[in-house]
Design an enzyme around this catalytic site. Sequence first.
Site, PDB file in Angstrom:
ATOM      1  N   ASP A  57     -76.514 -71.635  43.976  1.00  0.00           N
ATOM      2  CA  ASP A  57     -77.772 -71.300  43.653  1.00  0.00           C
ATOM      3  C   ASP A  57     -78.888 -72.328  43.291  1.00  0.00           C
ATOM      4  O   ASP A  57     -79.857 -72.262  43.344  1.00  0.00           O
ATOM      5  CB  ASP A  57     -77.713 -70.229  42.292  1.00  0.00           C
ATOM      6  CG  ASP A  57     -76.728 -69.176  42.533  1.00  0.00           C
ATOM      7  OD1 ASP A  57     -77.330 -68.063  42.799  1.00  0.00           O
ATOM      8  OD2 ASP A  57     -75.616 -69.252  42.252  1.00  0.00           O
ATOM      9  N   GLU A  90     -87.421 -67.134  45.912  1.00  0.00           N
ATOM     10  CA  GLU A  90     -86.634 -66.363  46.936  1.00  0.00           C
ATOM     11  C   GLU A  90     -87.335 -64.985  46.889  1.00  0.00           C
ATOM     12  O   GLU A  90     -87.238 -64.341  45.966  1.00  0.00           O
ATOM     13  CB  GLU A  90     -85.201 -66.509  46.867  1.00  0.00           C
ATOM     14  CG  GLU A  90     -84.458 -65.915  48.217  1.00  0.00           C
ATOM     15  CD  GLU A  90     -83.131 -66.141  48.063  1.00  0.00           C
ATOM     16  OE1 GLU A  90     -82.610 -67.036  48.574  1.00  0.00           O
ATOM     17  OE2 GLU A  90     -82.227 -65.304  47.697  1.00  0.00           O
ATOM     18  N   ASP A 118     -83.880 -69.789  42.413  1.00  0.00           N
ATOM     19  CA  ASP A 118     -83.170 -68.855  42.951  1.00  0.00           C
ATOM     20  C   ASP A 118     -82.688 -67.881  42.126  1.00  0.00           C
ATOM     21  O   ASP A 118     -81.710 -68.176  41.104  1.00  0.00           O
ATOM     22  CB  ASP A 118     -82.083 -69.694  43.734  1.00  0.00           C
ATOM     23  CG  ASP A 118     -81.031 -68.599  44.522  1.00  0.00           C
ATOM     24  OD1 ASP A 118     -81.699 -67.358  44.920  1.00  0.00           O
ATOM     25  OD2 ASP A 118     -79.861 -68.841  44.491  1.00  0.00           O
TER      26      ASP A 118
END
Length: 170
Positions: A140, A67, A7
């Site tokens: 995260d 992501e 992330d």
Amino acid sequence: MIILGIDPGTALTGFGAVAYERAQHRVLGFGCIRTPARDPESERLLHIHERVAELLDTYKPHAVSIEKLFFNKNVQSALSVGQARGVAMLAAAQRGIPVYEYTPTAVKLGVTGQGRAPKSQVGYMVKTLLNLDSVPRPDDVADALALAICHAHIGATQQRWQQVAEREGL
């Protein structure tokens, strides 16, 4: 299959390594890469690249799940995330490790079965699927583990379809 979920962010990049075998998840490690706000952006990106490279060398993943960048109202934030994504993807490409990108909606769907699930539900499912004592923090880190789980589910399905297609001569 070993998957490294990432992330990305310039200030904080979450990561999570997950092994997926016989429909079972096993966490190998997780955490975050932090960079000091006072450092020049180029040094922060170098630090992220070096740490991701270390993680790739340590866990030797078969895939990286990251992501996918989505348009944000804050352009500066989107650019910063894009740069962090880029250096993480570069580290994987330098090692010949394929990178798979998933939108936040796809990750939520892959982990919870609901594309609009709240962060709390994603965290709960990460904790449950990986048999952890608590939801990983900060968010995260939980998101990085969710990215790895998402790819385990989607990637395994894609591999099965590919095997069937090859067997059938499609």
